[in-house]
Design an enzyme around this catalytic site. Structure first.
Site, PDB file in Angstrom:
ATOM      1  N   LYS A  22       5.035 -15.228  -1.443  1.00  0.00           N
ATOM      2  CA  LYS A  22       5.546 -16.066  -0.343  1.00  0.00           C
ATOM      3  C   LYS A  22       4.719 -17.336  -0.208  1.00  0.00           C
ATOM      4  O   LYS A  22       5.256 -18.435  -0.052  1.00  0.00           O
ATOM      5  CB  LYS A  22       5.502 -15.251   0.958  1.00  0.00           C
ATOM      6  CG  LYS A  22       5.500 -16.095   2.217  1.00  0.00           C
ATOM      7  CD  LYS A  22       5.298 -15.269   3.465  1.00  0.00           C
ATOM      8  CE  LYS A  22       3.863 -14.996   3.857  1.00  0.00           C
ATOM      9  NZ  LYS A  22       3.168 -16.025   4.640  1.00  0.00           N
ATOM     10  N   ASN A  23       3.381 -17.189  -0.273  1.00  0.00           N
ATOM     11  CA  ASN A  23       2.513 -18.340  -0.018  1.00  0.00           C
ATOM     12  C   ASN A  23       2.448 -19.318  -1.189  1.00  0.00           C
ATOM     13  O   ASN A  23       1.799 -20.362  -1.092  1.00  0.00           O
ATOM     14  CB  ASN A  23       1.113 -17.882   0.392  1.00  0.00           C
ATOM     15  CG  ASN A  23       1.122 -17.282   1.792  1.00  0.00           C
ATOM     16  OD1 ASN A  23       2.118 -17.399   2.512  1.00  0.00           O
ATOM     17  ND2 ASN A  23       0.032 -16.643   2.186  1.00  0.00           N
ATOM     18  N   CYS A 120      -1.752 -19.319  17.276  1.00  0.00           N
ATOM     19  CA  CYS A 120      -1.078 -18.230  16.584  1.00  0.00           C
ATOM     20  C   CYS A 120      -1.859 -16.958  16.884  1.00  0.00           C
ATOM     21  O   CYS A 120      -3.019 -17.037  17.308  1.00  0.00           O
ATOM     22  CB  CYS A 120      -1.048 -18.599  15.104  1.00  0.00           C
ATOM     23  SG  CYS A 120      -1.167 -17.309  13.915  1.00  0.00           S
ATOM     24  N   ARG A 125      -5.963 -22.111  14.577  1.00  0.00           N
ATOM     25  CA  ARG A 125      -5.336 -22.697  13.400  1.00  0.00           C
ATOM     26  C   ARG A 125      -4.884 -24.152  13.577  1.00  0.00           C
ATOM     27  O   ARG A 125      -3.694 -24.463  13.485  1.00  0.00           O
ATOM     28  CB  ARG A 125      -4.180 -21.811  12.933  1.00  0.00           C
ATOM     29  CG  ARG A 125      -4.626 -20.389  12.648  1.00  0.00           C
ATOM     30  CD  ARG A 125      -3.532 -19.539  12.098  1.00  0.00           C
ATOM     31  NE  ARG A 125      -3.203 -19.878  10.721  1.00  0.00           N
ATOM     32  CZ  ARG A 125      -2.249 -19.268  10.033  1.00  0.00           C
ATOM     33  NH1 ARG A 125      -1.532 -18.327  10.586  1.00  0.00           N
ATOM     34  NH2 ARG A 125      -1.998 -19.611   8.797  1.00  0.00           N
ATOM     35  N   ASP A 309      -6.147 -12.073   3.994  1.00  0.00           N
ATOM     36  CA  ASP A 309      -4.824 -11.447   4.069  1.00  0.00           C
ATOM     37  C   ASP A 309      -4.829  -9.986   3.610  1.00  0.00           C
ATOM     38  O   ASP A 309      -3.805  -9.305   3.698  1.00  0.00           O
ATOM     39  CB  ASP A 309      -3.801 -12.244   3.230  1.00  0.00           C
ATOM     40  CG  ASP A 309      -3.477 -13.589   3.869  1.00  0.00           C
ATOM     41  OD1 ASP A 309      -3.810 -13.783   5.045  1.00  0.00           O
ATOM     42  OD2 ASP A 309      -2.900 -14.444   3.173  1.00  0.00           O
ATOM     43  N   ARG A 401       8.642 -10.859   7.399  1.00  0.00           N
ATOM     44  CA  ARG A 401       8.331 -12.269   7.132  1.00  0.00           C
ATOM     45  C   ARG A 401       7.762 -12.440   5.732  1.00  0.00           C
ATOM     46  O   ARG A 401       7.955 -13.472   5.099  1.00  0.00           O
ATOM     47  CB  ARG A 401       7.297 -12.798   8.137  1.00  0.00           C
ATOM     48  CG  ARG A 401       7.833 -12.986   9.509  1.00  0.00           C
ATOM     49  CD  ARG A 401       6.830 -13.683  10.383  1.00  0.00           C
ATOM     50  NE  ARG A 401       6.436 -14.975   9.791  1.00  0.00           N
ATOM     51  CZ  ARG A 401       5.608 -15.832  10.345  1.00  0.00           C
ATOM     52  NH1 ARG A 401       5.065 -15.560  11.509  1.00  0.00           N
ATOM     53  NH2 ARG A 401       5.310 -16.976   9.758  1.00  0.00           N
TER      54      ARG A 401
HETATM   55  N1  EPU Z   1      -8.556 -24.994   9.564  1.00  0.00           N
HETATM   56  C1  EPU Z   1      -8.992 -26.013  10.356  1.00  0.00           C
HETATM   57  N2  EPU Z   1      -8.323 -27.203  10.301  1.00  0.00           N
HETATM   58  C2  EPU Z   1      -7.266 -27.411   9.475  1.00  0.00           C
HETATM   59  C3  EPU Z   1      -6.823 -26.361   8.673  1.00  0.00           C
HETATM   60  C4  EPU Z   1      -7.498 -25.150   8.718  1.00  0.00           C
HETATM   61  O1  EPU Z   1      -9.937 -25.870  11.129  1.00  0.00           O
HETATM   62  O2  EPU Z   1      -6.719 -28.521   9.479  1.00  0.00           O
HETATM   63  C5  EPU Z   1      -9.239 -23.677   9.614  1.00  0.00           C
HETATM   64  C6  EPU Z   1      -8.323 -22.560  10.128  1.00  0.00           C
HETATM   65  O3  EPU Z   1      -8.268 -22.519  11.537  1.00  0.00           O
HETATM   66  C7  EPU Z   1      -8.927 -21.336   9.517  1.00  0.00           C
HETATM   67  C8  EPU Z   1      -9.443 -21.853   8.175  1.00  0.00           C
HETATM   68  O4  EPU Z   1      -9.549 -23.275   8.308  1.00  0.00           O
HETATM   69  O5  EPU Z   1     -10.001 -20.881  10.292  1.00  0.00           O
HETATM   70  C9  EPU Z   1      -8.583 -21.522   6.986  1.00  0.00           C
HETATM   71  O6  EPU Z   1      -7.228 -21.849   7.253  1.00  0.00           O
HETATM   72  P1  EPU Z   1      -6.209 -22.343   6.136  1.00  0.00           P
HETATM   73  O7  EPU Z   1      -5.782 -23.730   6.459  1.00  0.00           O
HETATM   74  O8  EPU Z   1      -6.753 -22.092   4.784  1.00  0.00           O
HETATM   75  O9  EPU Z   1      -4.977 -21.381   6.393  1.00  0.00           O
HETATM   76  P2  EPU Z   1      -3.466 -21.763   6.170  1.00  0.00           P
HETATM   77  O10 EPU Z   1      -3.366 -22.720   5.055  1.00  0.00           O
HETATM   78  O11 EPU Z   1      -2.851 -22.126   7.472  1.00  0.00           O
HETATM   79  C10 EPU Z   1      -2.931 -19.943   4.381  1.00  0.00           C
HETATM   80  C11 EPU Z   1      -1.985 -18.805   4.262  1.00  0.00           C
HETATM   81  C12 EPU Z   1      -2.403 -17.683   5.208  1.00  0.00           C
HETATM   82  C13 EPU Z   1      -3.822 -17.253   4.842  1.00  0.00           C
HETATM   83  C14 EPU Z   1      -4.755 -18.460   4.888  1.00  0.00           C
HETATM   84  C15 EPU Z   1      -6.161 -18.152   4.439  1.00  0.00           C
HETATM   85  C16 EPU Z   1       0.071 -19.906   3.638  1.00  0.00           C
HETATM   86  C17 EPU Z   1       1.451 -20.313   3.983  1.00  0.00           C
HETATM   87  N3  EPU Z   1      -0.634 -19.270   4.571  1.00  0.00           N
HETATM   88  O12 EPU Z   1      -2.855 -20.382   5.742  1.00  0.00           O
HETATM   89  O13 EPU Z   1      -1.511 -16.609   5.004  1.00  0.00           O
HETATM   90  O14 EPU Z   1      -4.273 -16.272   5.724  1.00  0.00           O
HETATM   91  O15 EPU Z   1      -4.248 -19.516   4.052  1.00  0.00           O
HETATM   92  O16 EPU Z   1      -6.172 -17.650   3.155  1.00  0.00           O
HETATM   93  O17 EPU Z   1      -0.370 -20.120   2.523  1.00  0.00           O
HETATM   94  C18 EPU Z   1      -0.311 -14.652   5.582  1.00  0.00           C
HETATM   95  O18 EPU Z   1       0.333 -14.779   4.525  1.00  0.00           O
HETATM   96  O19 EPU Z   1      -0.275 -13.601   6.291  1.00  0.00           O
HETATM   97  C19 EPU Z   1      -1.154 -15.756   6.042  1.00  0.00           C
HETATM   98  C20 EPU Z   1      -1.546 -15.894   7.312  1.00  0.00           C
END
Ligand code: EPU
Length: 422
Positions: A22-23, A120, A125, A309, A401
């Protein structure tokens, strides 16, 4: 809202196949916005989040069509033009990954309005790093009425350093940079296999990208991207969930359509806990357990570390291991919503901030529990499989999801899970 009724206590045996990630599929769909040509994606998982992003594409006036194939769906997307440059709150609040349209749309069309996703269940996030990166590429960003308004009259390459490692942030910026003039350097970039998979698609669409899969990604911008065909990588989190399913039930599973190299940290941790995990054919993993497990501490980490995850599933497993396991969640500040539900099933877990101590082995007994987010739901399914008696999991839309019909896949290897639809 559907529920799962699980009759636990049976070891799982047999072969189960993983779906596409999915990701990886979500950013690939967003990448299709970079060109007017058709982009064809294969091995797209049949999960709800993909449907949500298709609804968003529809809202933007972008065509997409889906065909059923042997392994997952074939999805064809063609973004001839942008009829409506708005990603509305109603869709973005359902799925935060909707923010992935921001980079491609501002890069190609010069204007987009994307709702801010808000908090969330698992953490605040923010998307500040996505926005900071786009500003560094020359976009003008304004936050108005809960929306990000991004404008540009042509992005320019720049050197960006991510203050924190962000997966979708890296993906958003990598996509935007493909249409920026000159060279962009992303430093402290995410190394996840899903980032590399996206880079492979972007390269097939005409981009020049080096270093995806490392923490420094170099993108040389082009004036136009073209159509491409791409097969989505296997879902390493689904594979990991199945390995834990074999371990927690004292069973023996062969997980096919897997990419073993993407699960190094999970395999090492399961081995430490006493699970036999072997690479089978190049694309299969085998997990076997006698049911005798020992506690092993674990800290989540960005790739190639142990994925956040997989943390909830690992916690369910540790309830069945002898000894105390200290789990540290280093990525998200509130990702232990499964712990109180596991307690209701008989687990002994103490949560203190980002640290949880799981004391085992405690017998689990079936109970009524509630799914709170995608991976928490997976951990409850695993606990239900190991528990004596019946477990009723409410709100399984969370699991839908991101897991493709998990109950059907697990039932084929001996689980007894019934979906109860309202
Ligand atoms: N963060 C910031 N600022 C930003 C972006 C991120 O502070 O602008 C922080 C977040 O709050 C968090 C950390 O950085 O503490 C990591 O977040 P990241 O941005 O890497 O997460 P994401 O890109 O929103 C993806 C996956 C998640 C997975 C995370 C971490 C997708 C669509 N989602 O989320 O997947 O947990 O990376 O590996 O790729 C899931 O599939 O259940 C899921 C939540």
């Amino acid at each position: 809202m559907d529920k799962f009724l699980i009759e636990g206590g049976k070891p799982l045996e047999g072969r189960v196949a993983a779906s596409g990630a999915k990701n990886a599929a979500l950013p690939a769909m967003a990448a299709a916005l970079l060109t007017e040509d058709p982009v064809i994606l294969r091995n797209v998982p049949r999960v709800r989040d993909i449907g949500t992003l298709r609804s968003l594409l529809d809202e933007l006036g972008v065509d997409s069509s889906v065909t059923h194939e042997e392994h997952g769906n074939r999805l064809e997307i063609q973004a001839r033009k942008l009829l409506n440059p708005v990603a509305p709150y109603e869709l973005v609040k359902q799925m935060r990954a909707s923010v992935l349209v921001l980079g491609p749309l501002v890069a190609r069309f010069g204007h987009v309005r994307v709702s801010l996703p808000g908090g969330c269940a698992i953490g605040a996030r923010p998307i500040n790093l996505h926005l900071k990166g786009l500003e560094a590429l020359g976009a003008t960003i304004k936050i108005e009425h809960g929306y990000v308004d991004a404008r540009s009259d042509g992005l320019r390459g720049a050197t960006l350093y991510f203050d924190a490692i962000t997966v979708t942030g890296t993906e958003n910026l990598m996509m935007a940079a493909t249409l920026a003039s000159g060279e962009t350097l992303l430093q402290n970039a995410a190394r996840e296999p899903e980032v590399e998979d996206l880079a492979d698609l972007l390269k097939a669409m005409g981009a020049t990208i080096d270093g995806a899969g490392t923490d420094t990604i170099r993108i040389r911008g082009v004036t136009r991207m073209h159509g491409a065909e791409h097969t989505i990588v296997p879902d390493r989190i689904e594979v990991g969930t199945f390995l834990v399913a074999a371990a927690i039930t004292g069973g023996h599973l062969i997980v096919e359509q897997a990419e073993p190299a993407h699960l190094t940290a999970v395999i090492a941790k399961l081995a430490e806990a006493g699970v036999k995990v072997r690479t089978q054919a190049p694309r299969a993993l085998e997990a076997e357990s006698s049911g005798k497990l020992c506690a092993a501490d674990m800290t989540t980490h960005e790739y190639p570390g142990f994925a956040t995850d997989m943390q909830a599933q690992y916690m369910a497993l540790m309830t069945q291991a002898e000894g105390s396991a200290v789990i540290t969640e280093a990525i998200f500040e509130n990702r232990y919503l499964h712990a109180p539900e596991l307690l209701r099933m008989g687990a002994d877990i103490t949560v203190n901030g980002r640290r949880a101590v799981v004391r085992g082995k405690t017998p689990l007994s079936g109970a009524k529990v509630q799914a709170s987010d995608l991976r928490a739901s997976a951990s409850l399914v695993l606990a239900g499989l190991a528990a004596e008696g019946e477990t009723l999991i409410d709100r399984v839309y969370h699991i839908d999801r991101g897991y493709e019909r998990i109950e059907e896949k697990l039932n084929k290897v001996g689980a007894r899970i019934r979906r109860i639809s309202d």
